[in-house]
Design a protein around this motif. Sequence first.
Motif, short mmCIF file in Angstrom:
data_model
loop_
_atom_site.label_atom_id
_atom_site.label_comp_id
_atom_site.label_asym_id
_atom_site.label_seq_id
_atom_site.Cartn_x
_atom_site.Cartn_y
_atom_site.Cartn_z
N ALA A 1 -10.81 -6.42 -0.78
CA ALA A 1 -10.38 -5.65 0.41
C ALA A 1 -9.18 -5.71 1.19
N PRO A 2 -8.88 -6.84 1.70
CA PRO A 2 -7.79 -6.86 2.44
C PRO A 2 -6.56 -6.44 1.74
N THR A 3 -6.21 -6.65 0.41
CA THR A 3 -5.15 -6.50 -0.28
C THR A 3 -4.99 -4.82 -0.34
N GLN A 4 -6.05 -4.07 -0.41
CA GLN A 4 -5.76 -2.75 -0.39
C GLN A 4 -5.54 -2.13 0.92
N VAL A 5 -6.16 -2.76 1.81
CA VAL A 5 -5.90 -2.33 3.55
C VAL A 5 -4.30 -2.79 3.62
N ASN A 6 -3.85 -3.92 3.59
CA ASN A 6 -2.64 -4.37 3.62
C ASN A 6 -1.37 -3.62 2.93
N LEU A 7 -1.80 -3.30 1.61
CA LEU A 7 -0.88 -2.37 0.98
C LEU A 7 -0.76 -0.92 1.50
N ALA A 8 -1.67 -0.33 1.92
CA ALA A 8 -1.77 0.74 2.62
C ALA A 8 -0.89 0.77 4.00
N ALA A 9 -1.26 -0.06 4.55
CA ALA A 9 -0.63 -0.30 6.04
C ALA A 9 0.96 -0.72 5.59
N LEU A 10 1.22 -1.52 4.62
CA LEU A 10 2.55 -1.88 4.28
C LEU A 10 3.35 -0.27 3.74
N MET A 11 2.84 0.54 3.01
CA MET A 11 3.30 1.85 2.62
C MET A 11 3.37 2.63 3.83
N GLU A 12 2.73 2.69 4.64
CA GLU A 12 2.86 3.39 5.96
C GLU A 12 4.04 3.04 6.58
N ARG A 13 4.20 1.73 6.88
CA ARG A 13 5.32 1.19 7.60
C ARG A 13 6.69 1.39 6.91
N LEU A 14 6.51 1.32 5.48
CA LEU A 14 7.81 1.67 5.02
C LEU A 14 8.10 3.16 4.86
N ALA B 1 7.56 4.87 7.38
CA ALA B 1 7.90 5.29 8.85
C ALA B 1 9.24 4.88 9.17
N GLY B 2 9.74 3.76 8.43
CA GLY B 2 11.22 3.12 8.30
C GLY B 2 12.24 4.02 7.85
#
Length: 78
Positions: free
Chosen positions: A61-74, A76-77
């Motif tokens: 579960a956390p891996t999927q959420v963290n990957l999605a958040a990381l993709m959003e940050r990338l 946005a940057g």
Amino acid sequence: MLVLSRKKGESIIIQDQIELTILSVEGDTVKVGIKAPKHIDIFRQEVYLSIKEANKESAVAPTQVNLAALMERLKAGQ
């Protein structure tokens, strides 16, 4: 599976590092003493399976959420 017979007070040695000693036999219950290096984890099977399942659940579960958040940050940057 290797099957060995041991009596109270007798031991089994595994790779010069682990010693299993039969401490007592009372009915269907056998008490086993284990000497092993501190870096070797030793668990009862039911505890090991519970830890394994909890690790599996927390890894998914956390891996999927963290990957999605990381993709959003990338994104946005850029």
